[in-house]
Scaffold this motif. Structure first.
Motif, PDB file in Angstrom:
ATOM      1  N   ALA A  64       0.832  -1.207   0.000  1.00 20.25           N
ATOM      2  CA  ALA A  64       0.000   0.000   0.000  1.00 20.25           C
ATOM      3  C   ALA A  64       0.864   1.254   0.000  1.00 20.25           C
ATOM      4  N   TYR A  65       1.963   1.214   0.730  1.00 20.71           N
ATOM      5  CA  TYR A  65       2.871   2.364   0.741  1.00 20.71           C
ATOM      6  C   TYR A  65       3.511   2.553  -0.631  1.00 20.71           C
ATOM      7  N   ARG A  66       3.888   1.452  -1.271  1.00 21.23           N
ATOM      8  CA  ARG A  66       4.515   1.539  -2.594  1.00 21.23           C
ATOM      9  C   ARG A  66       3.575   2.200  -3.596  1.00 21.23           C
ATOM     10  N   TYR A  67       2.298   1.914  -3.502  1.00 19.78           N
ATOM     11  CA  TYR A  67       1.312   2.501  -4.420  1.00 19.78           C
ATOM     12  C   TYR A  67       0.728   3.806  -3.865  1.00 19.78           C
ATOM     13  N   LYS A  68       1.305   4.325  -2.800  1.00 19.91           N
ATOM     14  CA  LYS A  68       0.893   5.583  -2.163  1.00 19.91           C
ATOM     15  C   LYS A  68      -0.593   5.579  -1.804  1.00 19.91           C
ATOM     16  N   MET A  69      -1.006   4.522  -1.149  1.00 24.38           N
ATOM     17  CA  MET A  69      -2.404   4.370  -0.769  1.00 24.38           C
ATOM     18  C   MET A  69      -2.658   4.716   0.694  1.00 24.38           C
TER      19      MET A  69
END
Length: 163
Positions: A64-69
């Motif tokens: 989720a952090y990688r996809y800026k969620m």
């Protein structure tokens, strides 16, 4: 590198998280079915489902952090003029890298402190449960470093708009 291995490497966090989420769901459904049909379930189901869920949560949070969620971080970096946003993004990336790196350090200390601890039902080393913290936060620290590099390039104008 082949196309399949590139896909696996690029989506490692999503695949691991999804795998453990599937394990959680299957074990819980099978155990509920066995309890309903035979008035008794699998003695190890709760421990396996909990461990798999822990892995899916921590590795999934990295994805989720990688996809800026993570909405709070995204919201802060979207306010103000462009230069201000780029500067705030760099500060957030530095903070995220520092915090996640520190949590990785703490998780390694935690694993070392519980080196001899074993799970109560299956009697496997607790390392396999606790390692989810280290893997998840290590991935987030790596992603924060990648974001920091990109945001520094934006801040100092070394990135083309279409990039």
């Amino acid at each position: 590198m082949s196309e399949a291995s590139r896909f696996l490497f690029k989506n490692f966090d999503l695949l691991v998280s999804g795998f453990f989420l599937c394990i959680t769901v299957v074990v819980v459904i099978v155990n509920v079915g066995l309890r309903y049909l035979f008035q008794g379930g699998l003695f190890w189901a709760e421990e396996v489902a909990t461990t798999a869920f822990i892995w899916s949560v921590f590795v999934g949070s990295a994805a989720a952090y990688r996809y800026k969620m993570h909405i709070g971080i995204d919201m802060i970096s979207k306010i103000g003029p462009k230069l201000w946003r780029n500067f705030i993004a760099v500060i957030i990336d530095l903070l995220m890298f520092t915090i996640n790196g520190y949590i990785v350090y703490l998780s390694v200390l935690y694993i070392q402190a519980n080196e001899l601890k074993r799970t109560p039902v299956l009697d496997v080393p607790a390392l396999y449960v606790n390692l989810a913290l280290t893997v998840g936060f290590s991935l987030m620290a790596i992603y924060a470093l990648a974001f920091l590099y990109g945001d520094l390039r934006k801040l100092f104008g070394r990135q083309v708009e279409g990039e």
